[in-house]
Design a protein around this motif. Structure first.
Motif, PDB file in Angstrom:
ATOM      1  N   UNK A   1       0.866  -1.341  -0.039  1.00 36.16           N
ATOM      2  CA  UNK A   1       0.118  -0.042   0.064  1.00 36.16           C
ATOM      3  C   UNK A   1       0.936   1.204  -0.070  1.00 36.16           C
ATOM      4  N   UNK A   2       0.290   2.303  -0.963  1.00 35.84           N
ATOM      5  CA  UNK A   2       1.186   3.573  -0.870  1.00 35.84           C
ATOM      6  C   UNK A   2       0.243   4.681  -0.939  1.00 35.84           C
ATOM      7  N   UNK A   3       0.737   5.927  -0.581  1.00 35.56           N
ATOM      8  CA  UNK A   3       0.093   7.090  -0.684  1.00 35.56           C
ATOM      9  C   UNK A   3       0.757   7.946  -1.153  1.00 35.56           C
ATOM     10  N   UNK A   4       0.563   8.912  -1.937  1.00 32.16           N
ATOM     11  CA  UNK A   4       1.068  10.174  -2.675  1.00 32.16           C
ATOM     12  C   UNK A   4       0.347  11.431  -2.584  1.00 32.16           C
ATOM     13  N   UNK A   5       1.106  12.496  -2.149  1.00 34.70           N
ATOM     14  CA  UNK A   5       0.625  13.780  -1.756  1.00 34.70           C
ATOM     15  C   UNK A   5       1.433  14.843  -2.419  1.00 34.70           C
ATOM     16  N   UNK A   6       0.853  15.814  -2.739  1.00 35.45           N
ATOM     17  CA  UNK A   6       1.679  16.742  -3.537  1.00 35.45           C
ATOM     18  C   UNK A   6       2.173  17.949  -2.447  1.00 35.45           C
ATOM     19  N   UNK A   7       2.880  18.746  -3.191  1.00 29.39           N
ATOM     20  CA  UNK A   7       3.656  19.885  -2.300  1.00 29.39           C
ATOM     21  C   UNK A   7       2.667  21.245  -2.103  1.00 29.39           C
ATOM     22  N   UNK A   8       1.332  21.202  -2.390  1.00 25.75           N
ATOM     23  CA  UNK A   8       0.561  22.385  -2.409  1.00 25.75           C
ATOM     24  C   UNK A   8      -0.237  22.436  -1.199  1.00 25.75           C
ATOM     25  N   UNK A   9      -0.349  21.564  -0.304  1.00 30.59           N
ATOM     26  CA  UNK A   9      -1.028  21.561   0.892  1.00 30.59           C
ATOM     27  C   UNK A   9      -0.419  21.428   2.152  1.00 30.59           C
ATOM     28  N   UNK A  10       0.572  22.585   2.530  1.00 30.13           N
ATOM     29  CA  UNK A  10       1.360  22.424   3.672  1.00 30.13           C
ATOM     30  C   UNK A  10       0.673  22.404   4.927  1.00 30.13           C
ATOM     31  N   UNK A  11      -0.810  22.428   4.770  1.00 26.39           N
ATOM     32  CA  UNK A  11      -1.538  22.402   6.251  1.00 26.39           C
ATOM     33  C   UNK A  11      -1.785  20.969   6.323  1.00 26.39           C
TER      34      UNK A  11
END
Length: 216
Positions: free
Chosen positions: A97-107
């Motif tokens: 299982x994996x999860x990817x997030x971007x850099x545009x949600x620093x919160x």
């Protein structure tokens, strides 16, 4: 029960003036926008470091620097549109299982990233501008089929991505929606949400410097 993922990935662009957060330059300079982007990446990596996983991977467009935390491996993003880059970097992860997030949600916080691969085949975190801030799979091999070809950077990208996943028969866990930082208005809202963050500090510093320059 805490679930340890096989892989956590952040996809980002090297914070170089003129190449990142260009929509912020209606309010601040390209150099200040790059500093804000660097702070957003730092906050995101710090938060995602606390999501339990066997590996933490930064998929980077550009060159890595000392700002990459210890414990993170770096892979280069491939050529092509965002859909192809996402499909390729996720599809290239080891099984599990994996999860990817971007850099545009620093919160983002670790608690917002509670993907349960025991109950779902995939997860998706919608962005309030119509895109998405996170995507995950119980098996990363699923990614290319359901990501490549989805129109990116539209006000219906998130809906299109969800529809593609459901059409493929995946059980999709929807994560909490978050505001992407694209415009100065977005930046101000997110900075107010996380006033102690590196992002809020960089944004406040940039706006203060811009105001001081305008007063001279």
């Amino acid at each position: 029960m805490t679930i340890t993922l096989a892989s956590v990935m952040v996809i980002a662009k090297e914070p170089v003036a003129g190449r990142v957060k260009t929509r912020l330059t209606v309010a601040i300079s390209p150099e200040q926008a790059a500093a804000v982007a660097a702070a957003a990446i730092r906050d995101t990596l710090d938060a995602m470091s606390m999501v339990p996983a066997h590996r933490h991977v930064l998929a980077l467009d550009g060159e890595a620097g000392e700002w990459v935390p210890a414990g993170w491996s770096v892979v280069a993003q491939p050529e092509g549109g965002l859909d192809r880059r996402l499909a390729t970097v996720i599809g290239g992860l080891p099984p599990g299982p994996c999860l990817l997030v971007g850099m545009d949600t620093p919160q983002v916080t670790p608690s917002m990233c509670g993907f349960d691969p025991n109950s779902y085949d995939a997860c998706l975190g919608m962005a309030t501008d119509g895109g998405y801030w996170a995507i995950g799979f119980a098996d990363p091999a699923m990614a290319p089929e359901v990501i490549e070809g989805v129109p990116m950077s539209t006000d219906h990208t998130g809906a299109d991505q969800l529809a593609r996943m459901l059409h493929a028969g995946l059980r999709v866990q929807e994560l909490a929606p978050l505001l992407d930082v694209d415009t100065p208005e977005d930046a101000a809202q997110v900075a107010a949400l996380v006033p102690a963050s590196a992002f809020a500090g960089a944004w406040t510093t940039a706006m203060a410097a811009t105001a001081a320059g305008a007063d001279v």
